[in-house]
Design a protein around this motif. Sequence first.
Motif, PDB file in Angstrom:
ATOM      1  N   SER A 153      -6.958   3.546   0.751  1.00 57.81           N
ATOM      2  CA  SER A 153      -8.152   2.734   0.984  1.00 57.81           C
ATOM      3  C   SER A 153      -7.922   1.646   2.036  1.00 57.81           C
ATOM      4  N   LEU A 154      -6.695   1.504   2.511  1.00 59.38           N
ATOM      5  CA  LEU A 154      -6.379   0.465   3.494  1.00 59.38           C
ATOM      6  C   LEU A 154      -6.701   0.972   4.898  1.00 59.38           C
ATOM      7  N   VAL A 155      -7.984   1.140   5.166  1.00 57.95           N
ATOM      8  CA  VAL A 155      -8.436   1.755   6.406  1.00 57.95           C
ATOM      9  C   VAL A 155      -8.511   0.731   7.534  1.00 57.95           C
ATOM     10  N   ALA A 177      -0.506  -6.961   1.093  1.00 56.22           N
ATOM     11  CA  ALA A 177      -1.743  -6.317   1.545  1.00 56.22           C
ATOM     12  C   ALA A 177      -2.131  -6.836   2.923  1.00 56.22           C
ATOM     13  N   ARG A 178      -2.023  -8.156   3.119  1.00 55.19           N
ATOM     14  CA  ARG A 178      -2.311  -8.716   4.448  1.00 55.19           C
ATOM     15  C   ARG A 178      -1.379  -8.120   5.493  1.00 55.19           C
ATOM     16  N   THR A 179      -0.087  -8.053   5.161  1.00 57.78           N
ATOM     17  CA  THR A 179       0.887  -7.539   6.113  1.00 57.78           C
ATOM     18  C   THR A 179       0.609  -6.082   6.452  1.00 57.78           C
ATOM     19  N   ALA A 180       0.140  -5.323   5.464  1.00 57.24           N
ATOM     20  CA  ALA A 180      -0.220  -3.932   5.719  1.00 57.24           C
ATOM     21  C   ALA A 180      -1.299  -3.839   6.791  1.00 57.24           C
ATOM     22  N   VAL A 295      15.717  -7.254   8.715  1.00 55.11           N
ATOM     23  CA  VAL A 295      15.810  -7.907   7.411  1.00 55.11           C
ATOM     24  C   VAL A 295      14.699  -7.429   6.470  1.00 55.11           C
ATOM     25  N   PHE A 296      13.475  -7.327   7.009  1.00 53.43           N
ATOM     26  CA  PHE A 296      12.315  -6.991   6.181  1.00 53.43           C
ATOM     27  C   PHE A 296      11.666  -5.690   6.654  1.00 53.43           C
ATOM     28  N   GLN A 297      11.350  -4.826   5.700  1.00 51.01           N
ATOM     29  CA  GLN A 297      10.584  -3.617   5.986  1.00 51.01           C
ATOM     30  C   GLN A 297       9.559  -3.420   4.883  1.00 51.01           C
ATOM     31  N   LEU A 298       8.348  -3.046   5.277  1.00 47.64           N
ATOM     32  CA  LEU A 298       7.270  -2.831   4.315  1.00 47.64           C
ATOM     33  C   LEU A 298       6.836  -1.375   4.350  1.00 47.64           C
ATOM     34  N   LEU A 299       6.940  -0.715   3.223  1.00 47.54           N
ATOM     35  CA  LEU A 299       6.436   0.647   3.065  1.00 47.54           C
ATOM     36  C   LEU A 299       5.126   0.584   2.305  1.00 47.54           C
ATOM     37  N   VAL A 300       4.056   1.064   2.927  1.00 55.59           N
ATOM     38  CA  VAL A 300       2.741   1.087   2.289  1.00 55.59           C
ATOM     39  C   VAL A 300       2.412   2.540   1.967  1.00 55.59           C
ATOM     40  N   VAL A 301       2.327   2.849   0.704  1.00 61.03           N
ATOM     41  CA  VAL A 301       2.143   4.231   0.276  1.00 61.03           C
ATOM     42  C   VAL A 301       0.723   4.699   0.603  1.00 61.03           C
ATOM     43  N   ASN A 302       0.643   5.761   1.396  1.00 59.65           N
ATOM     44  CA  ASN A 302      -0.617   6.446   1.710  1.00 59.65           C
ATOM     45  C   ASN A 302      -1.573   5.671   2.605  1.00 59.65           C
TER      46      ASN A 302
END
Length: 309
Positions: A153-155, A177-180, A295-302
């Motif tokens: 839904s993070l379109v 969520a903001r970072t995504a 240092v930082f990594q963000l994985l956003v599923v789907n």
Amino acid sequence: MHPKTVKVGVVQATPALFDLAKSVELVISWIEKGTQAGCQLLLFPETFIPCYPRGLRFDAVVGRRSEKGRAMWLDYWTNSIEVGSPEMNRISEAINKAGLFVALGVTEREPVGGSLHCSLLYFGKDGQLLGKHRKLKPTGLERFIWGQSDGDSLVSFDTELGKIGGLICWENYMPLARTAMYQKGIEIYLAPTADARPAWQSTVQHIALEGRCFVLAGNQYVTKADYPERYQNELADEPAVMSRGGSVIVSPMGEILAGPLWDQEGLLTAELDFAELIKSKLDFDCVGHYARPDVFQLLVVNQPDMVRV
């Protein structure tokens, strides 16, 4: 190439509470006003159709529901909107006629099963539905009436106006969520809300500064008298003004471009100068030169890829 400018509008209005047909008429009316003001993008508040049911309890406590509450739920459900419905088609036709991009906050009814979602619907200027974002995590007792969504839904959308995306209300307090959204390079960040506290202005300014993006935040203006007569007894302890509004448009440097608008309906407009967006990246870019991917990594599923429009 000289950076572009884009004229945007934020609707602060009173919905036709619990009335789908009148809600659609109101949306069409505000689209026409946005066109007359020269807007290229128009943002409506959270759940403008059929309303944010502030102050209503649906007669529920932990461990107990009632027929009275179920009747209230049926009323809300009946007046919520379904993608592909005749009501949606009317809105699409109005957008196509107006020729502007629209982001519309609604309570969306699932065609199968019947669950409700707090959704932000994105329409292209031809009136076609580009996609929708459903609130990831409804807040507090919102969870009783709305389902939650997931990463798909993070379109986000790469349009002729810029890269557009956003989150609904208190989702904006979720740093990941903001970072995504920032990771997609959002330039025009939409934050429809039902939060009329003055503190919300600080939140919106922070997002603009953090994401180095333009932020559009739209809210409803609602009084107790705007509710149907059948719910007035439920609201006996509520104040006369139930949502003061506070809609605002903010620059990438946290400067207020329009608003905040309090205690009335209105259409906020602003010219977004993309030169300001570029200049803001000189000393801060949270997903660019100021990031630390080692240092930082963000994985956003789907999370979907940005859609080119």
